[in-house]
Scaffold this motif. Sequence first.
Motif, PDB file in Angstrom:
ATOM      1  N   ASN A  27       0.808  -1.222   0.000  1.00  0.00           N
ATOM      2  CA  ASN A  27       0.000   0.000   0.000  1.00  0.00           C
ATOM      3  C   ASN A  27       0.839   1.269   0.000  1.00  0.00           C
ATOM      4  O   ASN A  27       0.444   2.263  -0.591  1.00  0.00           O
ATOM      5  CB  ASN A  27      -0.975  -0.017   1.172  1.00  0.00           C
ATOM      6  CG  ASN A  27      -2.102  -0.997   0.967  1.00  0.00           C
ATOM      7  OD1 ASN A  27      -2.567  -1.184  -0.151  1.00  0.00           O
ATOM      8  ND2 ASN A  27      -2.537  -1.634   2.032  1.00  0.00           N
ATOM      9  N   ASP A  30       2.316   1.129  -3.819  1.00  0.00           N
ATOM     10  CA  ASP A  30       1.348   1.060  -4.920  1.00  0.00           C
ATOM     11  C   ASP A  30       0.044   1.800  -4.642  1.00  0.00           C
ATOM     12  O   ASP A  30      -0.722   2.069  -5.562  1.00  0.00           O
ATOM     13  CB  ASP A  30       0.992  -0.397  -5.243  1.00  0.00           C
ATOM     14  CG  ASP A  30       2.201  -1.227  -5.632  1.00  0.00           C
ATOM     15  OD1 ASP A  30       2.181  -2.429  -5.350  1.00  0.00           O
ATOM     16  OD2 ASP A  30       3.153  -0.686  -6.216  1.00  0.00           O
ATOM     17  N   GLY A  31      -0.261   2.054  -3.360  1.00  0.00           N
ATOM     18  CA  GLY A  31      -1.483   2.761  -3.020  1.00  0.00           C
ATOM     19  C   GLY A  31      -2.688   1.875  -2.810  1.00  0.00           C
ATOM     20  O   GLY A  31      -3.504   2.137  -1.951  1.00  0.00           O
ATOM     21  N   ASN A  32      -2.816   0.810  -3.581  1.00  0.00           N
ATOM     22  CA  ASN A  32      -3.970  -0.074  -3.446  1.00  0.00           C
ATOM     23  C   ASN A  32      -3.547  -1.478  -3.859  1.00  0.00           C
ATOM     24  O   ASN A  32      -3.832  -1.923  -4.955  1.00  0.00           O
ATOM     25  CB  ASN A  32      -5.143   0.425  -4.297  1.00  0.00           C
ATOM     26  CG  ASN A  32      -6.394  -0.388  -4.071  1.00  0.00           C
ATOM     27  OD1 ASN A  32      -6.527  -1.067  -3.053  1.00  0.00           O
ATOM     28  ND2 ASN A  32      -7.312  -0.314  -4.999  1.00  0.00           N
ATOM     29  N   SER A  33      -2.872  -2.165  -2.948  1.00  0.00           N
ATOM     30  CA  SER A  33      -2.289  -3.460  -3.275  1.00  0.00           C
ATOM     31  C   SER A  33      -2.994  -4.582  -2.529  1.00  0.00           C
ATOM     32  O   SER A  33      -3.497  -4.389  -1.435  1.00  0.00           O
ATOM     33  CB  SER A  33      -0.806  -3.447  -2.906  1.00  0.00           C
ATOM     34  OG  SER A  33      -0.187  -4.623  -3.318  1.00  0.00           O
ATOM     35  N   GLN A  34      -2.996  -5.769  -3.118  1.00  0.00           N
ATOM     36  CA  GLN A  34      -3.564  -6.945  -2.475  1.00  0.00           C
ATOM     37  C   GLN A  34      -2.544  -7.695  -1.630  1.00  0.00           C
ATOM     38  O   GLN A  34      -2.888  -8.570  -0.850  1.00  0.00           O
ATOM     39  CB  GLN A  34      -4.151  -7.889  -3.535  1.00  0.00           C
ATOM     40  CG  GLN A  34      -5.333  -7.293  -4.271  1.00  0.00           C
ATOM     41  CD  GLN A  34      -6.472  -6.960  -3.311  1.00  0.00           C
ATOM     42  OE1 GLN A  34      -6.903  -7.791  -2.533  1.00  0.00           O
ATOM     43  NE2 GLN A  34      -6.936  -5.731  -3.365  1.00  0.00           N
ATOM     44  N   SER A 112      -1.742  -2.815   6.374  1.00  0.00           N
ATOM     45  CA  SER A 112      -2.332  -1.489   6.538  1.00  0.00           C
ATOM     46  C   SER A 112      -2.493  -1.245   8.031  1.00  0.00           C
ATOM     47  O   SER A 112      -2.886  -2.157   8.771  1.00  0.00           O
ATOM     48  CB  SER A 112      -3.699  -1.432   5.846  1.00  0.00           C
ATOM     49  OG  SER A 112      -4.450  -0.336   6.304  1.00  0.00           O
TER      50      SER A 112
END
Length: 121
Positions: A27, A30-34, A112
Motif C-alpha cells: 500500500n 502502490d497505493g492499493n495493493s492486495q 495497513s
Amino acid sequence: MKKYKIQNTPFVVPTTDGKVIEEHFGNATDGNSQISIAHMIAPTGWSEPFQTPEFDEYTYIIKGKKQFIIEGEIIILDAGQSIKINKNTRVQYSNPFTIACEYIAICTPAFSMDLVNREDQ
C-alpha cells in the motif's frame, strides 16, 4: 505497457524504534495493493505491541532470530525458517536476542495500519 515491474526504490517506512522497513510492494508503494512484501531489520531489544491483524502474514528469517508470541505460545525462529500466521490471530513480534534479525514479511491482503489492530502498550 510492460507486464512486470522491477522495484529498485522500495518505500522506507519511517520508524521511531530503530527497525528498518523497506516495502518493495504494498500500500505504501502502490497505493492499493492486495499483497505487501517488505524487507525488515529488527534491532536487538526491539518489540511491537500485541496485535490481531486482519491479514495473513508470512515471515522468512534471513539472519538472526525472531520471537513470536502467538495466542500465548512463545515461538523462536532461526535463519532459514519461516512461518505463516493466520489473520485474526493475536501475536506479538520481538527480538530479545543479541544480534539484529533480518527477515522478509509478506502480508495478504496488504499490510495497513487500519488492519493491524495493535493493542495499547
